[in-house]
Design an enzyme around this catalytic site. Structure first.
Site, PDB file in Angstrom:
ATOM      1  N   ALA A  85      48.280  30.498  39.696  1.00 48.79           N
ATOM      2  CA  ALA A  85      48.648  31.580  40.621  1.00 48.79           C
ATOM      3  C   ALA A  85      50.023  32.112  40.257  1.00 48.79           C
ATOM      4  O   ALA A  85      51.046  31.485  40.556  1.00 48.79           O
ATOM      5  CB  ALA A  85      48.619  31.069  42.055  1.00 48.79           C
ATOM      6  N   GLU A 132      51.503  38.607  41.932  1.00 50.22           N
ATOM      7  CA  GLU A 132      51.690  38.866  43.354  1.00 50.22           C
ATOM      8  C   GLU A 132      51.350  40.316  43.674  1.00 50.22           C
ATOM      9  O   GLU A 132      51.354  41.181  42.789  1.00 50.22           O
ATOM     10  CB  GLU A 132      53.128  38.526  43.759  1.00 50.22           C
ATOM     11  CG  GLU A 132      53.467  37.066  43.493  1.00 50.22           C
ATOM     12  CD  GLU A 132      54.829  36.653  44.019  1.00 50.22           C
ATOM     13  OE1 GLU A 132      55.605  37.541  44.445  1.00 50.22           O
ATOM     14  OE2 GLU A 132      55.115  35.446  44.011  1.00 50.22           O
ATOM     15  N   PHE A 145      44.737  38.308  42.300  1.00 52.89           N
ATOM     16  CA  PHE A 145      44.073  38.282  40.986  1.00 52.89           C
ATOM     17  C   PHE A 145      44.134  36.882  40.366  1.00 52.89           C
ATOM     18  O   PHE A 145      44.441  36.727  39.183  1.00 52.89           O
ATOM     19  CB  PHE A 145      44.686  39.319  40.036  1.00 52.89           C
ATOM     20  CG  PHE A 145      44.569  40.730  40.531  1.00 52.89           C
ATOM     21  CD1 PHE A 145      43.337  41.253  40.885  1.00 52.89           C
ATOM     22  CD2 PHE A 145      45.698  41.533  40.668  1.00 52.89           C
ATOM     23  CE1 PHE A 145      43.224  42.553  41.358  1.00 52.89           C
ATOM     24  CE2 PHE A 145      45.592  42.838  41.140  1.00 52.89           C
ATOM     25  CZ  PHE A 145      44.348  43.345  41.486  1.00 52.89           C
ATOM     26  N   THR A 174      42.393  34.031  38.854  1.00 51.56           N
ATOM     27  CA  THR A 174      41.138  33.642  38.223  1.00 51.56           C
ATOM     28  C   THR A 174      40.758  32.226  38.643  1.00 51.56           C
ATOM     29  O   THR A 174      41.593  31.332  38.642  1.00 51.56           O
ATOM     30  CB  THR A 174      41.267  33.711  36.692  1.00 51.56           C
ATOM     31  OG1 THR A 174      41.558  35.054  36.309  1.00 51.56           O
ATOM     32  CG2 THR A 174      39.976  33.265  36.011  1.00 51.56           C
ATOM     33  N   GLU A 202      48.018  30.599  24.996  1.00 52.77           N
ATOM     34  CA  GLU A 202      47.353  31.480  25.952  1.00 52.77           C
ATOM     35  C   GLU A 202      46.993  32.822  25.310  1.00 52.77           C
ATOM     36  O   GLU A 202      45.885  33.340  25.481  1.00 52.77           O
ATOM     37  CB  GLU A 202      48.236  31.702  27.174  1.00 52.77           C
ATOM     38  CG  GLU A 202      48.433  30.457  28.028  1.00 52.77           C
ATOM     39  CD  GLU A 202      49.312  30.708  29.234  1.00 52.77           C
ATOM     40  OE1 GLU A 202      49.189  31.797  29.829  1.00 52.77           O
ATOM     41  OE2 GLU A 202      50.120  29.835  29.582  1.00 52.77           O
ATOM     42  N   GLY A 238      22.969  57.458  26.748  1.00 51.92           N
ATOM     43  CA  GLY A 238      22.814  57.190  28.175  1.00 51.92           C
ATOM     44  C   GLY A 238      22.403  55.766  28.494  1.00 51.92           C
ATOM     45  O   GLY A 238      22.710  55.240  29.574  1.00 51.92           O
ATOM     46  N   GLY A 279      50.592  39.173  30.231  1.00 48.64           N
ATOM     47  CA  GLY A 279      51.561  40.253  30.077  1.00 48.64           C
ATOM     48  C   GLY A 279      50.914  41.564  29.689  1.00 48.64           C
ATOM     49  O   GLY A 279      49.949  41.591  28.929  1.00 48.64           O
TER      50      GLY A 279
END
Length: 390
Positions: free
Chosen positions: A134, A137, A165, A167, A253, A351, A375
């Site tokens: 987490a 914000e 947000f 995850t 990461e 389409g 980032g």
């Protein structure tokens, strides 16, 4: 013994050994049985069921790099590459598992106490415990501006604030939460600490499950902290060094993010080639048109260049080199490249590409989100410029 014939053509990469390829084959067969038939339903429901996480753990696919003493097999990063790619091959919504295994767990392994490692990591491996990080914000922009506070009192941190947000946040049993603990730090971003917070901690509540347009099954959620009482023993590492820890883990990461985006691009190429080989326009297969052939060649070239770059970085990362600048370049370029490829593939699908039951439509929908991971583009570009001496 499992044959690797089916995957050798696709994966003759120097860092992959026979053991890596066997691991890859096992994951691919597992996902074909346990994930692919149910993926559409998970997308509709907006989450991956906890029972699936446990199956992944039961088969030994989670956190294989963790040392044997804690239940892992002490594997190298090549196994993490295989896991990230095979999950992404099925769909981007399985990325939360890769984040759990190779982004969040390393924080505990690198900075946690012996007690914290023994408390969390064995359950990370089995899938009994789903993790989340987490950081973001509601009012946060591209600058680091943590407003969630943690004030020490009587052996606890009292946490107040909100995260969004997140995850895996909706089903997370445990989360690492970035908080402001030093309000006099200069610069202010240096006063950030990381706290380990369990789901049943008093004061923690979850908001709505966020129904994002991208990667809808990631279980993304809002989290709220109202005098959330966290024991001081749940501090990860040292107080005030949270940003330093994040920077230390940033190389892996961003590399994982680049690996996943590259696999998504590769899958889009595969889907598009299969489509234009069977679809006709003006009584002629689309694949026979020079414009289509030219576009496919451009896409394949981009992917090949990206794969060559990323594979070199994987090898360097596995030997412990500091390649944060190059990894940042790869993450920024490949996520943007994948977006360009997505647009080209959608045009070739015409389409049909916009039909929700078409996998290419989901790829197109999901492809933008990784550009914001670890980032924003602008933040990463500024870091690159700084690191090359500009």
């Amino acid at each position: 013994m499992v044959s690797t014939m089916a995957i050798n053509k696709d994966d003759s990469r120097s860092f992959l050994t026979e053991e890596h390829l066997l691991f890859k084959q096992s994951i691919r067969e597992f996902l074909a049985k346990e994930a692919v038939p149910f993926y559409d339903q998970w997308e509709k429901e907006g989450e991956i069921p906890c029972s699936f996480w446990e199956k992944v753990g039961d088969n030994g696919f989670l956190c294989p790099w963790i040392e044997v003493e804690l239940g892992g097999i002490g594997a190298d990063f090549g196994y993490s590459v295989v896991l990230a790619e095979e999950l992404e091959r099925v769909g981007s919504a399985l990325g939360g598992i890769s984040i759990h295994s190779d982004v969040i767990a390393p924080y505990i392994a690198s900075f946690g106490t012996i007690d914290q490692k023994q408390r969390y990591l064995p359950k990370f491996i089995t899938g009994e415990m789903i993790s989340a990080f987490a950081w973001t914000e509601p009012e946060m922009g591209s600058e680091i501006d943590i407003q969630t506070t943690a004030i020490k009192k009587d052996g606890y941190y009292l946490v107040n604030g909100a995260k969004t947000f997140v995850t895996n946040g909706f089903n997370a049993d445990f989360m690492i939460v970035a908080c402001k603990t030093d309000f006099n730090a200069v610069p202010p971003k240096d006063g950030i600490s990381l706290l380990l917070i369990d789901k049943d901690t008093p004061g923690l509540s979850r908001g709505r499950k966020l129904s994002k347009s991208e990667q809808g099954s990631l279980g993304t959620a809002e989290l709220f902290f109202d005098d959330d009482s966290v024991p001081v023993g749940n501090l990860l590492g040292e107080e005030g060094k949270g940003l330093s820890y994040i920077m230390q883990n940033l190389q892996q990461e961003r590399l994982i993010s680049a690996i996943r985006s590259l696999m998504a691009a590769k899958d889009m190429l595969h889907l598009t080639m299969n489509f234009i080989k069977r679809q006709k326009a003006f009584e002629k297969k689309i694949s026979k048109f020079k414009k289509a052939q030219s576009t496919i060649a451009e896409i394949a070239t981009d992917i090949h260049l990206g794969r060559t770059f990323v594979d070199e970085l994987i090898r360097k990362h596995m030997t412990g080199e500091n390649i944060i600048t190059e990894v940042s370049m790869a993450k920024q370029w490949i996520t943007e490249m994948s977006k360009r490829i997505s647009e080209k593939c959608m045009q070739l699908h015409d389409g049909y590409g916009y039909l929700e039951d078409e996998k290419i439509a989901r790829r197109h929908r999901d492809i933008s989100l990784p550009t914001f991971f670890t980032g924003t583009d602008e933040t990463i570009k500024i870091l690159i410029a700084k690191n090359i001496g500009f």
